[in-house]
Design a protein around this motif. Structure first.
Motif, PDB file in Angstrom:
ATOM      1  N   ALA A  54      17.226  -8.315   7.482  1.00 38.72           N
ATOM      2  CA  ALA A  54      16.826  -7.285   6.521  1.00 38.72           C
ATOM      3  C   ALA A  54      17.718  -7.304   5.276  1.00 38.72           C
ATOM      4  CB  ALA A  54      16.865  -5.905   7.186  1.00 38.72           C
ATOM      5  N   SER A  55      19.008  -7.572   5.477  1.00 34.89           N
ATOM      6  CA  SER A  55      19.929  -7.620   4.330  1.00 34.89           C
ATOM      7  C   SER A  55      19.629  -8.811   3.423  1.00 34.89           C
ATOM      8  CB  SER A  55      21.380  -7.683   4.818  1.00 34.89           C
ATOM      9  OG  SER A  55      21.653  -8.926   5.453  1.00 34.89           O
ATOM     10  N   LYS A  56      19.082  -9.896   4.013  1.00 35.29           N
ATOM     11  CA  LYS A  56      18.745 -11.084   3.225  1.00 35.29           C
ATOM     12  C   LYS A  56      17.388 -10.949   2.537  1.00 35.29           C
ATOM     13  CE  LYS A  56      21.433 -14.213   6.171  1.00 35.29           C
ATOM     14  NZ  LYS A  56      21.382 -15.276   7.206  1.00 35.29           N
ATOM     15  N   LYS A  57      16.555 -10.042   3.043  1.00 32.67           N
ATOM     16  CA  LYS A  57      15.213  -9.869   2.489  1.00 32.67           C
ATOM     17  C   LYS A  57      15.102  -8.557   1.695  1.00 32.67           C
ATOM     18  CE  LYS A  57      12.554 -12.536   5.875  1.00 32.67           C
ATOM     19  NZ  LYS A  57      11.768 -13.359   4.940  1.00 32.67           N
ATOM     20  N   THR A  58      16.218  -8.119   1.128  1.00 29.10           N
ATOM     21  CA  THR A  58      16.257  -6.824   0.444  1.00 29.10           C
ATOM     22  C   THR A  58      15.155  -6.687  -0.596  1.00 29.10           C
ATOM     23  OG1 THR A  58      18.656  -6.753   0.751  1.00 29.10           O
ATOM     24  CG2 THR A  58      17.718  -5.233  -0.847  1.00 29.10           C
ATOM     25  N   GLU A  59      14.943  -7.728  -1.391  1.00 31.72           N
ATOM     26  CA  GLU A  59      13.938  -7.640  -2.448  1.00 31.72           C
ATOM     27  C   GLU A  59      12.528  -7.545  -1.883  1.00 31.72           C
ATOM     28  OE1 GLU A  59      14.317 -10.726  -5.322  1.00 31.72           O
ATOM     29  OE2 GLU A  59      16.388 -10.243  -5.828  1.00 31.72           O
ATOM     30  N   LEU A  60      12.289  -8.234  -0.743  1.00 32.60           N
ATOM     31  CA  LEU A  60      10.949  -8.263  -0.157  1.00 32.60           C
ATOM     32  C   LEU A  60      10.605  -6.982   0.584  1.00 32.60           C
ATOM     33  CD1 LEU A  60      10.879 -11.942   1.201  1.00 32.60           C
ATOM     34  CD2 LEU A  60       9.697 -11.051  -0.809  1.00 32.60           C
ATOM     35  N   ILE A  61      11.615  -6.319   1.122  1.00 39.38           N
ATOM     36  CA  ILE A  61      11.333  -5.090   1.886  1.00 39.38           C
ATOM     37  C   ILE A  61      12.002  -3.877   1.239  1.00 39.38           C
ATOM     38  CG2 ILE A  61      10.872  -6.233   4.081  1.00 39.38           C
ATOM     39  CD1 ILE A  61      13.713  -5.577   4.944  1.00 39.38           C
ATOM     40  N   ASP A  62      12.206  -3.950  -0.058  1.00 39.05           N
ATOM     41  CA  ASP A  62      12.746  -2.809  -0.800  1.00 39.05           C
ATOM     42  C   ASP A  62      11.772  -1.641  -0.680  1.00 39.05           C
ATOM     43  OD1 ASP A  62      14.461  -1.387  -2.507  1.00 39.05           O
ATOM     44  OD2 ASP A  62      13.193  -1.871  -4.225  1.00 39.05           O
ATOM     45  N   GLY A  63      12.262  -0.506  -0.257  1.00 38.92           N
ATOM     46  CA  GLY A  63      11.397   0.640  -0.020  1.00 38.92           C
ATOM     47  C   GLY A  63      11.355   1.037   1.445  1.00 38.92           C
ATOM     48  N   VAL A  64      11.908   0.154   2.310  1.00 37.37           N
ATOM     49  CA  VAL A  64      11.949   0.444   3.745  1.00 37.37           C
ATOM     50  C   VAL A  64      13.326   0.980   4.119  1.00 37.37           C
ATOM     51  CG1 VAL A  64      11.711  -0.479   6.086  1.00 37.37           C
ATOM     52  CG2 VAL A  64      10.320  -1.435   4.220  1.00 37.37           C
ATOM     53  N   SER A  65      13.358   2.111   4.789  1.00 35.31           N
ATOM     54  CA  SER A  65      14.602   2.624   5.359  1.00 35.31           C
ATOM     55  C   SER A  65      14.494   2.491   6.881  1.00 35.31           C
ATOM     56  CB  SER A  65      14.843   4.079   4.962  1.00 35.31           C
ATOM     57  OG  SER A  65      13.788   4.904   5.405  1.00 35.31           O
ATOM     58  N   PHE A  66      15.592   2.126   7.506  1.00 36.49           N
ATOM     59  CA  PHE A  66      15.575   1.831   8.935  1.00 36.49           C
ATOM     60  C   PHE A  66      16.374   2.854   9.735  1.00 36.49           C
ATOM     61  CE2 PHE A  66      14.823  -2.359   7.025  1.00 36.49           C
ATOM     62  CZ  PHE A  66      13.789  -2.834   7.802  1.00 36.49           C
ATOM     63  N   GLU A  67      15.881   3.134  10.923  1.00 38.52           N
ATOM     64  CA  GLU A  67      16.630   3.866  11.932  1.00 38.52           C
ATOM     65  C   GLU A  67      16.718   2.959  13.143  1.00 38.52           C
ATOM     66  OE1 GLU A  67      16.336   7.772  14.888  1.00 38.52           O
ATOM     67  OE2 GLU A  67      14.857   7.507  13.281  1.00 38.52           O
ATOM     68  N   TRP A  68      17.939   2.606  13.538  1.00 36.11           N
ATOM     69  CA  TRP A  68      18.136   1.630  14.611  1.00 36.11           C
ATOM     70  C   TRP A  68      18.405   2.342  15.928  1.00 36.11           C
ATOM     71  CZ3 TRP A  68      16.918  -3.006  12.671  1.00 36.11           C
ATOM     72  CH2 TRP A  68      17.093  -3.210  11.304  1.00 36.11           C
ATOM     73  N   GLN A  86       0.821  -1.212   0.000  1.00 33.04           N
ATOM     74  CA  GLN A  86       0.000   0.000   0.000  1.00 33.04           C
ATOM     75  C   GLN A  86       0.855   1.263   0.000  1.00 33.04           C
ATOM     76  OE1 GLN A  86      -3.240   0.350  -0.234  1.00 33.04           O
ATOM     77  NE2 GLN A  86      -4.380  -1.189   0.926  1.00 33.04           N
ATOM     78  N   TRP A  87       1.977   1.219   0.723  1.00 37.55           N
ATOM     79  CA  TRP A  87       2.848   2.381   0.846  1.00 37.55           C
ATOM     80  C   TRP A  87       4.252   1.997   0.391  1.00 37.55           C
ATOM     81  CZ3 TRP A  87      -0.715   0.897   4.533  1.00 37.55           C
ATOM     82  CH2 TRP A  87      -1.798   1.787   4.720  1.00 37.55           C
ATOM     83  N   PRO A  88       4.638   2.354  -0.828  1.00 34.43           N
ATOM     84  CA  PRO A  88       5.930   1.912  -1.385  1.00 34.43           C
ATOM     85  C   PRO A  88       7.151   2.468  -0.651  1.00 34.43           C
ATOM     86  CG  PRO A  88       4.435   2.677  -3.102  1.00 34.43           C
ATOM     87  CD  PRO A  88       3.833   3.088  -1.799  1.00 34.43           C
ATOM     88  N   LYS A  89       6.922   3.499   0.165  1.00 34.66           N
ATOM     89  CA  LYS A  89       8.035   4.101   0.888  1.00 34.66           C
ATOM     90  C   LYS A  89       7.715   4.108   2.388  1.00 34.66           C
ATOM     91  CE  LYS A  89      11.200   8.060   0.666  1.00 34.66           C
ATOM     92  NZ  LYS A  89      11.414   9.414   0.107  1.00 34.66           N
ATOM     93  N   ILE A  90       8.576   3.452   3.163  1.00 35.29           N
ATOM     94  CA  ILE A  90       8.348   3.321   4.603  1.00 35.29           C
ATOM     95  C   ILE A  90       9.616   3.700   5.357  1.00 35.29           C
ATOM     96  CG2 ILE A  90       7.883   1.686   6.489  1.00 35.29           C
ATOM     97  CD1 ILE A  90       6.194   0.051   4.543  1.00 35.29           C
ATOM     98  N   ARG A  91       9.443   4.429   6.439  1.00 33.25           N
ATOM     99  CA  ARG A  91      10.543   4.749   7.351  1.00 33.25           C
ATOM    100  C   ARG A  91      10.255   4.045   8.669  1.00 33.25           C
ATOM    101  NH1 ARG A  91      15.854   6.336   7.752  1.00 33.25           N
ATOM    102  NH2 ARG A  91      16.215   7.565   9.629  1.00 33.25           N
ATOM    103  N   ASP A  92      11.093   3.062   9.035  1.00 32.19           N
ATOM    104  CA  ASP A  92      10.864   2.245  10.230  1.00 32.19           C
ATOM    105  C   ASP A  92      11.905   2.564  11.302  1.00 32.19           C
ATOM    106  OD1 ASP A  92      10.105   0.360  12.063  1.00 32.19           O
ATOM    107  OD2 ASP A  92      10.720  -1.385  10.894  1.00 32.19           O
TER     108      ASP A  92
END
Length: 288
Positions: free
Chosen positions: A100-114, A77-83
């Protein structure tokens, strides 16, 4: 005799939770619920324009399996996500980053702040900054740790944007051994208040916050609990009792009482000689 609250030892908590998570079928149950129910019944209640970057807050994200499942659906629904990931245990953050590095294709569009922090630390650190609002807040098995539920729920609602949603996962009061064990052991712990889904429901009702609860049936392989030599069983017992080093600190009679209780609730069906017990979960969904 005084038991040591598991949450007072972050490293031990992380270790025991991972054992519990691996031996239970929580991920399988959650995945079934997410895939079959979340897209049609839950996600559509998030009233955020699809063109916007979806602001997500993950609290107690752990090693990331469940959070990644949710993110994959949100991306549709939202191609761009900030988590923003708020997790106090560094080993979990490392596992999440690896996943997350292994699921790059599945969660492409998510940027993370740790953020290696507890929610309390995150709240304190950001209180003097302009208030940041989130469209979607996920809390996985963390609401038990707050003595003042009303305060933390009001805080979460204050940082939830209009049209947003909170998804909180907890161990269920119905058909789950963990809340019952907690209540049995509460008298042996100082300043520990065993909370459950029911307590959260009462707090939300008192605050006049509308919510919907969804129940998930979950089984757990408890076989190792009955093996005195099993390190895995020792850690699993610590998570079930929420007591660090339970085997060493509990009296013999209390230890035997817990073991007998687990035997008494074992499911009649057996798989490969394993002993299974119920540890159902509830998903509490709050919209604003």
């Amino acid at each position: 005799m005084e038991l040591i609250p598991l949450q007072s030892d972050q490293e031990r908590y992380a270790e025991s939770f991972l054992v519990y998570w691996n031996l239970s079928r929580n991920v399988e149950a959650f995945q079934n619920w997410i895939n079959s129910y979340f897209p049609e019944k839950i996600m559509k209640e998030i009233k955020v324009e699809k063109e916007k970057e979806l602001m997500v807050l993950g609290v107690g994200s752990g090693p990331g399996q469940t959070e990644c499942l949710v993110l994959q659906h949100l991306l549709k629904q939202w191609p761009k996500i900030r988590d923003t990931v708020v997790e106090p245990d560094l080993s979990y953050i490392n596992k999440y980053q690896d996943l997350a590095s292994k699921k790059t294709e599945l969660i492409d569009g998510v940027s993370f702040e740790w953020r290696q922090q507890t929610l309390q630390q995150f709240r304190q650190e950001t209180q003097d900054q302009p208030m940041k609002k989130y469209h979607f807040i996920m809390l996985f098995h963390v609401l038990y740790s707050f003595k003042d539920l009303a305060d933390i729920l009001k805080y979460l609602m204050s940082i939830l944007d209009d049209g947003g949603m909170i998804l909180a996962m907890m161990e269920s009061d119905d058909d789950s051994c963990i809340p019952q064990i907690q209540r049995k052991l509460a008298q042996f712990k100082k300043n520990v208040y065993p909370l459950s889904t029911r307590d959260v429901e009462k707090a939300l009702t008192k605050l006049q916050i509308q919510f919907v609860k969804h129940h998930m049936q979950v089984k757990m392989d408890a076989t190792s609990c009955f093996d005195d030599e099993s390190k895995e069983g020792e850690l699993l017992l610590e998570f079930l009792t929420k007591s660090a080093f339970f085997k060493e600190t509990a009296s013999k009679s209390l230890y035997c009482d817990v073991i007998e209780y687990l035997k008494s609730i074992a499911l009649p069906e057996s798989e490969d000689g394993k002993i299974w017990i119920r540890c159902d979960s509830d998903a509490i969904v709050i919209t604003k």
